[in-house]
Write a protein that holds these residues in place. Structure first.
Motif, PDB file in Angstrom:
ATOM      1  N   LEU A   1       0.946   4.789   1.469  1.00 47.27           N
ATOM      2  CA  LEU A   1       0.209   5.627   2.453  1.00 47.27           C
ATOM      3  C   LEU A   1       1.173   6.473   3.053  1.00 47.27           C
TER       4      LEU A   1
ATOM      5  N   VAL B   1      -3.175   8.847  -0.030  1.00 48.39           N
ATOM      6  CA  VAL B   1      -3.203   7.624  -0.420  1.00 48.39           C
ATOM      7  C   VAL B   1      -2.895   7.505  -1.968  1.00 48.39           C
TER       8      VAL B   1
ATOM      9  N   CYS C   1       0.780  -1.176   0.170  1.00 50.07           N
ATOM     10  CA  CYS C   1       0.092   0.139   0.007  1.00 50.07           C
ATOM     11  C   CYS C   1       0.845   1.289  -0.050  1.00 50.07           C
TER      12      CYS C   1
ATOM     13  N   LEU D   1      -6.169   5.343   8.493  1.00 49.68           N
ATOM     14  CA  LEU D   1      -4.779   5.272   8.391  1.00 49.68           C
ATOM     15  C   LEU D   1      -4.074   5.145   9.938  1.00 49.68           C
TER      16      LEU D   1
END
Length: 697
Positions: free
Chosen positions: A443, A460, A441, A489
């Motif tokens: 982030l 994101v 991911c 998050l």
């Protein structure tokens, strides 16, 4: 489900990947629309792609066959049949690749003054110049290795370029064999004169008598080995994950060979020796007519980048700062935090500058005394990363910095280990994610003190935090201070850095627990709308789609009358346009100067649509073995912008490849009147940021 039997409804993923690389090769052949030096780069990309495919996919298949754990693929093809087809198609593609270089690219390059020639084509002055280069720059770093009872056959490193040299002792008449490795730090092509380039192995081969004084050189042949370089990292509870990876990296250097490339004119006795000593199968030998290792054509593509040959390249493109992040005046850069407080900002790289958006966000966070904490994932980053520098600065300024470094990112493991240690030394809290999962991911979370409370700012994205690839990869990202995303998050980072059970999020869909079920639910909802006679639609943009459960759900939606549009760069195991199965599914692929890398999902029509962007492709590894995150866009203008992007990609007036149900791809680049169709990326370059606002309306 009606339609074909289960074993026929999926295309094979490995063959689909080869079709993708064939599309790259087609770009290299497009003399009408692709500038000449860019075509050289596409030939290099094709070669590099195929190297990785063999190091990972073919190596993995051979390993499973050898250990008896290979199973029939979802396409219904037995594993040995998959391997047979891979080898057959690879031989054909590699021959075509060499032919494009020899018969098309070399003559066209020569016509504009860039000559790639062999040693025999040099004049005496050029040979003398290269002799001096060999004597003072090449000879000192070369190491000839003999093969005889006292000298066993040397280890041949993966992807190295080598010369197999046959020698004769004039005193005894005895024949010998030796190997000379071409040092990897040397340029692939050596400049003999202005605009005249010779493969470096030709220069070495022409002076072998200096490496073997007193011996007669019988012949020499270039060869190259590809090894299994996939990693299988298993760390038990008593072993540090970093140490386990370092141990496995050492082991990877000695993976078994899976491909041997040789000169097409290699002497049979020499080839037999290589096959025997490398313990490789004959079907893994590829005879090549062009110079080996054409990844080196990147060097040719870079010639004269300062301005020379500009007409042989894509027109210059300079990224622009997103309008919401424009400087506030001369010498007064934008306040990123103030801009994000005004509204969520949807970024589209490389059209929107990474440096003045994501990079500036983290750099300002590092400098801002009101920022208390930064939490960040790093999957791949550049060698001189300003992102890492910003995190180091933040930690040294006393901020709490958590960095989740994915040290198992394939082929970036060494670099990521180095970054992890640099970050730790600066005082960052560095973690390596969860055992058994890769953290993929994209982030970033910044916690800032504002008045009497804390506000969380987030990014994101769909792409890596890599400023260099951000200029070459197409990606999406969201900058926001939405409370729900901030809470999501925070929970996700806590799970990754500590001990926590899976959490249900508000505006995130995450793998490995919730992403597949969440997407299935969204697909089923569109199917139910269609069955009830309501407007429905599904649009998906990914790098690859392989997951059988999701493909079956898309088939069911199609059968219910849902129009499904899939925009895929690489692998597609779904068969579109099959009667009774997928008549309502259309699959397109766009390749160009930027690598289409973003992932986007649209469920529904107009302002009723749910729109998601994020890091995950629709593959088993993403959905089951990686930490991935999609974020839902809520601003109507942003959702319309993503839908407008699909409208452009799926427009018959846009050049693209279309997939048929039998797995063949057909490129449509010209209209019926012979005029070129619109290039999607050029459209976005030309209209820049205005494109989003005008079409998002």
């Amino acid at each position: 489900m009606t339609g074909p039997a289960p074993e026929t409804r999926f295309l094979d993923r490995e063959i689909s990947w080869l079709r993708f690389n064939e599309r790259v090769l087609e770009l290299a052949q497009d003399a009408d629309q692709i500038p000449l030096l860019e075509r050289a780069r596409y030939l290099a990309i094709f070669a590099s792609n195929l190297d990785e495919f063999y190091m990972v996919r073919v190596a993995g298949l051979r390993r499973r066959l050898a250990t008896g754990v290979a199973t029939t693929s979802a396409s219904g093809l037995p594993p040995r049949e998959v391997l047979r087809r891979i080898l057959a198609e690879t031989k054909e593609l590699m021959a075509r690749h060499a032919g494009v270089f020899q018969d098309e690219l070399r003559p066209e390059l020569a016509a504009v003054g860039i000559n790639i020639i062999r040693w025999a084509e040099l004049d005496s002055e050029e040979r003398e110049k290269l002799f001096q280069l060999f004597r003072y720059q090449l000879f000192p770093v070369l190491t000839p290795l003999a093969v005889d009872p006292a000298h066993p056959f040397p280890y041949i490193s993966g992807l190295s370029l080598n010369l197999a040299v046959s020698l004769r002792d004039p005193d005894t008449g005895q024949e010998h064999f030796a190997r000379v490795k071409v040092p990897p730090l040397l340029p692939r092509f050596v400049e003999a004169n202005a605009g005249r380039y010779v493969p470096v192995e030709d220069v070495i081969a022409a002076h072998l008598e200096l490496l073997f004084p007193g011996m007669e050189i019988q012949d020499h042949h270039a060869f190259r080995v590809t090894r299994n370089e996939d990693l299988e990292v298993e760390a038990d509870t008593d072993e540090n994950l970093l140490q386990a990876l370092e141990r496995e990296l050492m082991r990877r250097r000695f993976g078994p060979p899976v491909r041997l490339e040789v000169d097409e004119n290699i002497r049979p006795q020499v080839l037999d020796l290589l096959i025997r000593e490398l313990d490789i199968n004959e079907d893994e030998v590829f005879k090549i007519s062009a110079p080996l290792d054409l990844t080196g054509l990147n060097q040719i593509a870079d010639i004269g980048k300062s301005g020379e040959y500009s007409e042989l390249r894509f027109k210059p493109f300079v990224t622009k700062t997103h309008p919401d992040l424009a400087d506030e005046g001369p010498g007064k850069p934008a306040d990123i935090f103030a801009a994000i407080r005004r509204r969520d900002i949807l970024l589209h790289h490389p059209y929107d500058s990474f440096a003045t958006s994501v990079q500036a966000f983290l750099e300002q966070a590092a400098e801002d005394p009101d920022v208390l904490a930064i939490k960040q994932t790093l999957y791949r980053t550049s060698g001189d990363s300003p992102i890492v520098d910003a995190l180091v600065d933040a930690a040294e300024a006393g901020k709490q910095v958590l960095v989740l470094v994915e040290i198992k990112a394939r082929f970036d493991e060494h670099a990521n280990i180095s970054w992890a240690r640099k970050l730790e030394q600066a005082g960052c809290h560095v973690v390596y994610g969860l055992i058994g999962l890769k953290t993929h991911c994209k982030l970033s979370l910044v916690v800032r003190r504002e008045g009497g409370f804390l506000r969380r700012y987030a990014h994101v994205g769909t792409g890596n935090y890599n400023p260099k690839t951000a200029r070459l990869y197409e990606d999406l990202g969201l900058l926001t201070c939405d409370n729900e995303i901030g809470a999501d998050l925070s929970d996700l980072f806590n799970r990754l850095s500590g001990f926590a059970h899976p959490t249900k999020f508000g505006r995130l869909l995450t793998a490995p627990n919730a992403l597949r079920p969440g997407l299935l639910e969204l697909i089923h909802a569109q199917r139910e709308k269609a069955e009830a006679g309501q407007p429905a639609r599904i649009r998906i943009k990914v790098n690859s789609i392989v997951d059988e459960a999701l493909i079956d759900a898309l088939y069911e939606a199609s059968q219910a009358g849902v129009p499904v549009e899939i925009w895929v760069r690489g692998i597609c195991a779904l068969r579109p346009g099959v009667e009774g199965l997928s008549e309502n599914i259309r699959v397109r692929s766009v390749l160009g100067r930027f690598l289409e890398h973003s992932r986007a999902f649209v469920f529904g029509r107009e302002d009723q649509a749910q729109v998601w962007i994020g890091s995950s492709d629709l593959m088993h590894r993403n959905l089951d073995r990686r930490v991935e995150a999609l974020v839902r866009l809520v601003e109507p203008v942003q959702r319309r912008a993503i839908s407008a992007l699909f409208e452009l990609a799926m427009d018959p007036k846009t050049a693209a490849w279309d997939l048929a149900g039998d797995g063949t791809w057909t490129r449509t680049a010209y209209a019926e009147d012979g005029s070129p169709l619109a290039d999607l990326q050029n459209t976005l370059i030309t209209e820049r940021a205005d494109w989003w606002s005008r079409r998002a309306g």
